[in-house]
Design a protein around this motif. Structure first.
Motif, PDB file in Angstrom:
ATOM      1  N   GLY A 238      -8.856   9.166  19.011  1.00  0.00           N
ATOM      2  CA  GLY A 238      -7.451   9.220  19.914  1.00  0.00           C
ATOM      3  C   GLY A 238      -6.861   7.798  19.282  1.00  0.00           C
ATOM      4  N   SER A 239      -5.950   7.540  19.759  1.00  0.00           N
ATOM      5  CA  SER A 239      -4.940   5.812  18.536  1.00  0.00           C
ATOM      6  C   SER A 239      -5.645   5.162  18.684  1.00  0.00           C
ATOM      7  N   ILE A 240      -5.056   4.272  17.631  1.00  0.00           N
ATOM      8  CA  ILE A 240      -5.616   3.359  17.117  1.00  0.00           C
ATOM      9  C   ILE A 240      -5.786   2.097  18.595  1.00  0.00           C
ATOM     10  N   GLY A 241      -4.237   2.028  19.439  1.00  0.00           N
ATOM     11  CA  GLY A 241      -5.114   1.402  20.822  1.00  0.00           C
ATOM     12  C   GLY A 241      -5.734   1.663  21.646  1.00  0.00           C
ATOM     13  N   GLN A 242      -6.068   2.705  21.364  1.00  0.00           N
ATOM     14  CA  GLN A 242      -6.967   3.995  22.583  1.00  0.00           C
ATOM     15  C   GLN A 242      -8.128   2.790  22.397  1.00  0.00           C
ATOM     16  N   ALA A 243      -8.558   3.030  20.933  1.00  0.00           N
ATOM     17  CA  ALA A 243      -9.971   2.946  20.327  1.00  0.00           C
ATOM     18  C   ALA A 243      -9.845   1.138  20.373  1.00  0.00           C
TER      19      ALA A 243
END
Ligand code: TXA
Ligand code: MG
Length: 332
Positions: A238-243
């Motif tokens: 997923g994206s860095i924000g989601q991680a």
């Protein structure tokens, strides 16, 4: 047994050759990872490799040679495709699975009718083979299941007291193991330093690992959990924000580690972060992966998280190793 670490030079390479000729084990650098080497023609010496690593007997070893011609006595057939691949990629990180000759002890091939052979590009590895005067059986020099060693100190951590000599050649250039290619079945068994596309460019269509369902092991070694740090590893796509949101939502008492890309260290507040390169630089990530997993291991963590890089052909081998190391895969 006291384990010596010596820099690679004429005298340490001469000593390595002597130990191997006498049936002993020596850890040597290659361009991929460090290998635990013994005389491939001596079944007792090969037995010592399995004991030192705690390796299951049904997992065959790769035989290392110093020049392409040296493959001949080890195999019963060298098909045209194999000759062309050797011309294109040897010395280098390609292992070819070929019909074995009678010279190969059963424990090297785990009783299979094939043998895996590779000619490494590392000059030190080839000098040791020349000095020993025999082909070398050499799996990665880690305890079975642990991340492969890419520095001499990693080998020492796993093999201290079990082997007499480690030749220190610095950090391995590639950092992930060789590509294992079954020539008769035209099939990539383990992705690595040479991509499926590179092989196709030389011999035409093959069964490429990119279409491979990872749940079915192709080579005996691929059925075991591998490369694993001690704490459970969750890989995230997923994206860095989601991680960041996922890791932040973990239980408060959990000591978390994050294997992250450069520049992301500050984003996972309270976690122990280990950057291993830029997301856009697969070669750098590959070179640093196993060392970073060992650093995380040393930090006494309860859980490790890692966001996967974008799925491109260049990261096939890296994704394979991360997925093999992982306990849990989460699509964010
Ligand atoms: O880069 C490398 O290949 C490193 C360095 C030291 O050369 N070696 C290495 O060896 O990674 P090892 O033992 O860790 O992995 C060998 C892989 C295993 O997955 C094993 O099952 C597979 O090669 N293999 C060996 N012989 C085979 C055979 N006859 N048929 C199918 N797979 C084979
Ligand atoms: Mg290995």
């Amino acid at each position: 047994m006291k384990t010596l670490i010596l820099n690679a030079d004429e005298s340490s390479i001469a000593l390595a050759g002597k130990i191997i000729r006498e049936g002993g084990l020596v850890a040597i650098p290659t361009e991929t990872v460090y290998g635990l080497a013994a005389n491939a023609l001596d079944k007792d010496a090969v037995g010592g490799i399995f004991r030192a690593k705690g390796r299951p007997q049904d997992n065959p070893l790769i035989v290392h040679i110093a020049s392409s011609e040296a493959v001949r006595p080890l195999v019963t057939d060298m098909p045209d495709e194999a000759l062309r691949l050797a011309d294109a990629f040897w010395p280098g990180p390609l292992t070819m699975v070929l019909p074995r000759s009678e010279l190969m002890p059963d424990n090297v091939t785990a009783g299979l009718d094939t043998v895996a052979v590779r000619c490494p590009s590392s000059g030190i590895a080839r000098e040791v083979i020349e000095e020993a005067g025999v082909p070398l059986a050499a799996p990665s020099a880690n305890i079975s299941g642990r991340p492969s060693p890419t520095e001499a100190v990693h080998v020492l951590n796993d093999m201290d007291g079990k082997i007499g000599l480690i030749i220190d050649g610095g950090r391995c250039e590639i950092g992930l193991e060789s590509t294992v290619f079954d020539v008769r079945r035209r099939c990539v068994l383990r992705p690595g330093g040479i991509s499926g596309a590179q092989i196709k460019a030389v011999i035409g269509d093959i069964d490429d690992f990119s279409r491979h369902d990872d749940s079915v092991p192709r080579s005996p070694g691929m059925k075991y959990r591998h490369y694993a740090p001690k704490a459970p590893l969750t890989v995230l796509r997923g994206s860095i924000g989601q991680a960041v949101a996922y890791v932040m939502a973990r239980p408060a008492a959990e000591r978390a580690g994050v294997l992250c890309f450069d520049g992301e260290e500050g984003l996972f507040a309270g976690a122990f972060t280990v950057p291993y390169g830029k997301e856009s630089e697969p070669a750098e990530l590959s070179r640093n992966l196993f060392g970073a997993l060992r650093t995380l291991d040393g930090a006494g963590l309860d859980h490790i998280y890692s966001r996967l890089p974008e799925n491109t052909a260049d990261v096939c081998a890296l994704l394979n190793r991360l997925n093999k190391a992982a306990d849990l895969y989460i699509e964010l």
